[in-house]
Design a protein around this motif. Sequence first.
Motif, PDB file in Angstrom:
ATOM      1  N   PHE A   1     -10.223  -2.067   7.464  1.00  0.00           N
ATOM      2  CA  PHE A   1      -9.587  -1.939   6.158  1.00  0.00           C
ATOM      3  C   PHE A   1     -10.106  -3.002   5.196  1.00  0.00           C
ATOM      4  O   PHE A   1     -10.388  -2.725   4.029  1.00  0.00           O
TER       5      PHE A   1
ATOM      6  N   ARG B   1       0.803  -2.599   6.429  1.00  0.00           N
ATOM      7  CA  ARG B   1       0.629  -2.986   5.031  1.00  0.00           C
ATOM      8  C   ARG B   1       1.288  -1.995   4.074  1.00  0.00           C
ATOM      9  O   ARG B   1       1.251  -2.180   2.863  1.00  0.00           O
ATOM     10  N   ALA B   2       1.862  -0.932   4.600  1.00  0.00           N
ATOM     11  CA  ALA B   2       2.313   0.176   3.761  1.00  0.00           C
ATOM     12  C   ALA B   2       3.820   0.147   3.536  1.00  0.00           C
ATOM     13  O   ALA B   2       4.590  -0.039   4.472  1.00  0.00           O
TER      14      ALA B   2
ATOM     15  N   VAL C   1      -0.062   4.943   1.321  1.00  0.00           N
ATOM     16  CA  VAL C   1      -1.082   5.538   2.176  1.00  0.00           C
ATOM     17  C   VAL C   1      -0.872   7.048   2.241  1.00  0.00           C
ATOM     18  O   VAL C   1       0.256   7.512   2.437  1.00  0.00           O
TER      19      VAL C   1
ATOM     20  N   GLU D   1      -4.302  -0.411  11.256  1.00  0.00           N
ATOM     21  CA  GLU D   1      -4.880  -1.112  10.111  1.00  0.00           C
ATOM     22  C   GLU D   1      -4.007  -0.971   8.861  1.00  0.00           C
ATOM     23  O   GLU D   1      -3.878  -1.916   8.081  1.00  0.00           O
ATOM     24  N   LEU D   2      -3.420   0.210   8.654  1.00  0.00           N
ATOM     25  CA  LEU D   2      -2.771   0.494   7.379  1.00  0.00           C
ATOM     26  C   LEU D   2      -1.256   0.431   7.417  1.00  0.00           C
ATOM     27  O   LEU D   2      -0.633  -0.021   6.451  1.00  0.00           O
TER      28      LEU D   2
ATOM     29  N   LEU E   1       0.800  -1.214   0.000  1.00  0.00           N
ATOM     30  CA  LEU E   1       0.000   0.000   0.000  1.00  0.00           C
ATOM     31  C   LEU E   1       0.836   1.269   0.000  1.00  0.00           C
ATOM     32  O   LEU E   1       1.882   1.349   0.653  1.00  0.00           O
TER      33      LEU E   1
ATOM     34  N   TRP F   1     -11.556  -2.164   1.603  1.00  0.00           N
ATOM     35  CA  TRP F   1     -10.726  -2.502   0.448  1.00  0.00           C
ATOM     36  C   TRP F   1     -11.383  -3.517  -0.476  1.00  0.00           C
ATOM     37  O   TRP F   1     -11.188  -3.491  -1.694  1.00  0.00           O
TER      38      TRP F   1
END
Length: 418
Positions: free
Chosen positions: A362, A70-71, A26, A66-67, A24, A366
Amino acid sequence: MWYPSCAELHRTHPMPAIRERRFLRVKIDMVTRCQLRCIMCHFAHPEFKENPVTMGGELLEKVANELFPRAHDVVLSSSAEPLLAKDLPRALELCREHGVPNFHFSTNALSMTEAIMDKVIEVQMPLLTVSCDGATKETFEKIRKPAKWEPFLRRFDLINERKKLHASVLPKLSVTCVLMRSNIREVPQMIRFFRDRGVDYMNFVHMAVMGGLGIEDESLMNDPKLCNETMAEAKRVADEVGMHVMMPIPIGEHMADDGAVVDQSRSDEGGGVALVAPTAGGCGTGGCGTPDGALADAPEIVDYLNHKNREFLLKAGENRKFHNRPCYFPWYYIHVNPDGTVFPCGSWFEFTTFGDFKTQTFREIWTGPKYRELRRQLYHMELRDVCANCSVANMGRPDVKASFSHRAKVRREQRSAP
């Protein structure tokens, strides 16, 4: 922790992803405020209303949890001034705690303090971007109202002084400039000016006209030859002084054939389709008028689109000579607003949102119907207004009028929204 499988992420509309967990990019706006009213910005629009909402506390922690794992890249700013967010130091800490490889923010620098800069250095933020659109007091103050040149330079000096005090190489410094008639002739001078002040990178982007600001004459569509020649000279200067520069695709010089720009044409008004790669045969289905076939094979096109592939970690080849792809954003990008709502890109000039972190996870956002439908539309080039008239030069087409689209017109209709 849920990570989307290849099948989930690309089930019906595949994109060339590198298969890794940090897929990701972000962007987060923690506020919707700015001290400035720059002449080309939505903050200067007569209908703009400042929103007091600020992201912080539990919502910030949830979004980060949450993000951020994954980023591969987190940008703590998009269209507002991040230094006005009281929880910016905590957001920086969360980037470091979650091991985000690249995190940064863009600022006008006017509210930079020693404490914030020391926090940036403490967490070893890799990059700090400062927005500036001139190399002289006159130009800077004309564009970035009501900022003053001397206080801006003092804040810039503060950044360098704190780095020197802490003997820190990081953050590397970057400057972003919006190109327009008022500053185009200063671009080579800007490169020398900021290189002398420790800047390693500069990013130049075209101005997209926004209705109601009265800035149509500033559009370099009115003077594409001057723009292209000046940017070529700027690249020469950058190579001479050792500045890394990112420049937009050259403007098609046929743009000036229709006379002065007083309004931008939408894709359905003969303005071309912004989300189509340049072709050697000219504008093709873009309908942008006089073919400009040389643009497709220009080195600037190759360098620019290969750069975007690297930015999104795509397996699209490092040395491709031609790119023909839809927008990558809905597969690899998420934009979170201060209230927790979600946009699929940083230039989403629709009123639609794609989820809300206050009430959703998320995964729910998503894999939800709005993201799935947008991916389907882009994959099959069934473009809604906001995409066909993409007003961001870095994913659109500066050789068609729709890439400089009149944003008020894009917001006017929602015919393709799910």
